[in-house]
Design a protein around this motif. Structure first.
Motif, PDB file in Angstrom:
ATOM      1  N   PRO A 184      -8.704   8.026  -0.530  1.00  0.00           N
ATOM      2  CA  PRO A 184      -7.444   8.325  -1.202  1.00  0.00           C
ATOM      3  C   PRO A 184      -6.346   8.747  -0.232  1.00  0.00           C
ATOM      4  O   PRO A 184      -6.562   9.593   0.624  1.00  0.00           O
ATOM      5  CB  PRO A 184      -7.808   9.463  -2.156  1.00  0.00           C
ATOM      6  N   LYS A 185      -5.207   8.110  -0.366  1.00  0.00           N
ATOM      7  CA  LYS A 185      -3.975   8.433   0.372  1.00  0.00           C
ATOM      8  C   LYS A 185      -4.122   8.385   1.890  1.00  0.00           C
ATOM      9  O   LYS A 185      -3.354   8.966   2.610  1.00  0.00           O
ATOM     10  CB  LYS A 185      -3.426   9.808  -0.049  1.00  0.00           C
ATOM     11  N   ARG A 198      -4.218  -0.712  -3.129  1.00  0.00           N
ATOM     12  CA  ARG A 198      -4.955   0.318  -2.389  1.00  0.00           C
ATOM     13  C   ARG A 198      -5.947  -0.376  -1.467  1.00  0.00           C
ATOM     14  O   ARG A 198      -6.447  -1.458  -1.749  1.00  0.00           O
ATOM     15  CB  ARG A 198      -5.642   1.299  -3.334  1.00  0.00           C
ATOM     16  N   SER A 228      -5.547  -3.838  -6.674  1.00  0.00           N
ATOM     17  CA  SER A 228      -4.292  -3.457  -7.311  1.00  0.00           C
ATOM     18  C   SER A 228      -4.436  -2.092  -7.968  1.00  0.00           C
ATOM     19  O   SER A 228      -5.457  -1.779  -8.572  1.00  0.00           O
ATOM     20  CB  SER A 228      -3.935  -4.519  -8.356  1.00  0.00           C
ATOM     21  N   THR A 229      -3.406  -1.270  -7.844  1.00  0.00           N
ATOM     22  CA  THR A 229      -3.373   0.002  -8.567  1.00  0.00           C
ATOM     23  C   THR A 229      -2.898  -0.288  -9.994  1.00  0.00           C
ATOM     24  O   THR A 229      -2.390  -1.374 -10.266  1.00  0.00           O
ATOM     25  CB  THR A 229      -2.393   0.987  -7.895  1.00  0.00           C
ATOM     26  N   VAL A 272       0.854  -1.197   0.000  1.00  0.00           N
ATOM     27  CA  VAL A 272       0.000   0.000   0.000  1.00  0.00           C
ATOM     28  C   VAL A 272       0.887   1.243   0.000  1.00  0.00           C
ATOM     29  O   VAL A 272       0.661   2.182  -0.764  1.00  0.00           O
ATOM     30  CB  VAL A 272      -0.971  -0.006   1.207  1.00  0.00           C
ATOM     31  N   ARG A 273       1.924   1.232   0.839  1.00  0.00           N
ATOM     32  CA  ARG A 273       2.830   2.394   0.894  1.00  0.00           C
ATOM     33  C   ARG A 273       3.573   2.611  -0.423  1.00  0.00           C
ATOM     34  O   ARG A 273       3.902   3.745  -0.772  1.00  0.00           O
ATOM     35  CB  ARG A 273       3.834   2.222   2.029  1.00  0.00           C
ATOM     36  N   PHE A 303      -3.765   6.012   4.974  1.00  0.00           N
ATOM     37  CA  PHE A 303      -3.191   4.710   5.286  1.00  0.00           C
ATOM     38  C   PHE A 303      -3.734   4.206   6.611  1.00  0.00           C
ATOM     39  O   PHE A 303      -3.726   4.916   7.604  1.00  0.00           O
ATOM     40  CB  PHE A 303      -1.658   4.807   5.356  1.00  0.00           C
ATOM     41  N   ASP A 340       2.270   2.205  -3.175  1.00  0.00           N
ATOM     42  CA  ASP A 340       1.198   2.578  -4.096  1.00  0.00           C
ATOM     43  C   ASP A 340       0.977   1.518  -5.175  1.00  0.00           C
ATOM     44  O   ASP A 340       0.666   1.822  -6.317  1.00  0.00           O
ATOM     45  CB  ASP A 340       1.468   3.952  -4.729  1.00  0.00           C
ATOM     46  N   LEU A 341       1.138   0.236  -4.762  1.00  0.00           N
ATOM     47  CA  LEU A 341       0.900  -0.879  -5.685  1.00  0.00           C
ATOM     48  C   LEU A 341      -0.426  -1.553  -5.378  1.00  0.00           C
ATOM     49  O   LEU A 341      -1.014  -2.196  -6.245  1.00  0.00           O
ATOM     50  CB  LEU A 341       2.052  -1.882  -5.602  1.00  0.00           C
ATOM     51  N   GLN A 370      -0.257   0.773 -11.452  1.00  0.00           N
ATOM     52  CA  GLN A 370       1.170   0.462 -11.363  1.00  0.00           C
ATOM     53  C   GLN A 370       1.380  -0.936 -10.777  1.00  0.00           C
ATOM     54  O   GLN A 370       2.231  -1.690 -11.230  1.00  0.00           O
ATOM     55  CB  GLN A 370       1.887   1.509 -10.509  1.00  0.00           C
ATOM     56  N   GLY A 371       0.592  -1.292  -9.776  1.00  0.00           N
ATOM     57  CA  GLY A 371       0.668  -2.627  -9.180  1.00  0.00           C
ATOM     58  C   GLY A 371       0.334  -3.706 -10.186  1.00  0.00           C
ATOM     59  O   GLY A 371       0.976  -4.755 -10.229  1.00  0.00           O
TER      60      GLY A 371
END
Length: 163
Positions: free
Chosen positions: A124-125, A118, A141-142, A112-113, A127, A115-116, A144-145
């Protein structure tokens, strides 16, 4: 190891058999080595032991980091294959039965940190530690993930921790 130096000067030693016995009793897992810098007796053994422990410690740390990256990649792949549904903590615990729950939650937090992944309900953002979430809480999954999950490279999964 505890190195007791100046054994070549036994007549002037401040530590005798009584103190040595106390050291062995107080620190049963720590070896004691009698050394003499003047004669070199025992010095090589002490330095070899220090170097061996340092190298063994570094190798163990490297293995641990590699295992963590493999686990992160496996988690990311599992969650990514779930698509838009994502995966709940329950799904993850069921799929990764051989992994200690605390380790699994720690790696989820890392993902999560990075950003792969969520956390579905945290916004949003924001944690939230995985350990404090309910079992049905979902991870997705994001973009990017998803990309990294499809890649054989794990370089993006490196987590640098400050000491």
């Amino acid at each position: 190891s505890i190195a007791l130096n100046k054994v070549d000067r036994a007549d002037a030693m401040a530590i005798g058999p009584k103190e040595t016995a106390w050291l062995r009793e107080t620190f049963p897992l720590v070896s004691t080595v009698m050394t003499s810098a003047a004669t070199g007796s025992g010095v090589e053994a002490v330095f070899s032991g220090v170097i061996d422990r340092a190298v063994d410690g570094q190798l163990a740390e490297d293995r641990s980091r590699h295992q963590a990256r493999l686990l992160r990649h496996a988690i990311l792949g599992f969650v990514s294959r779930k698509g838009s549904l994502g995966a709940s903590k329950t799904d993850l615990f069921a799929n990764f039965k051989t992994v200690m729950p605390a380790s699994l939650m720690e790696e989820l937090d890392h993902l999560v940190r990075l950003d792969l992944l969520r956390q579905e309900e945290s916004g949003p953002k924001t944690f939230v530690k995985t350990a404090s979430m309910p079992a049905d809480f979902r991870f997705k999954s994001t973009p990017q993930g998803q990309k990294i999950a499809e890649s054989p490279s794990m370089e993006e999964l490196v987590v640098y921790e400050s000491r």
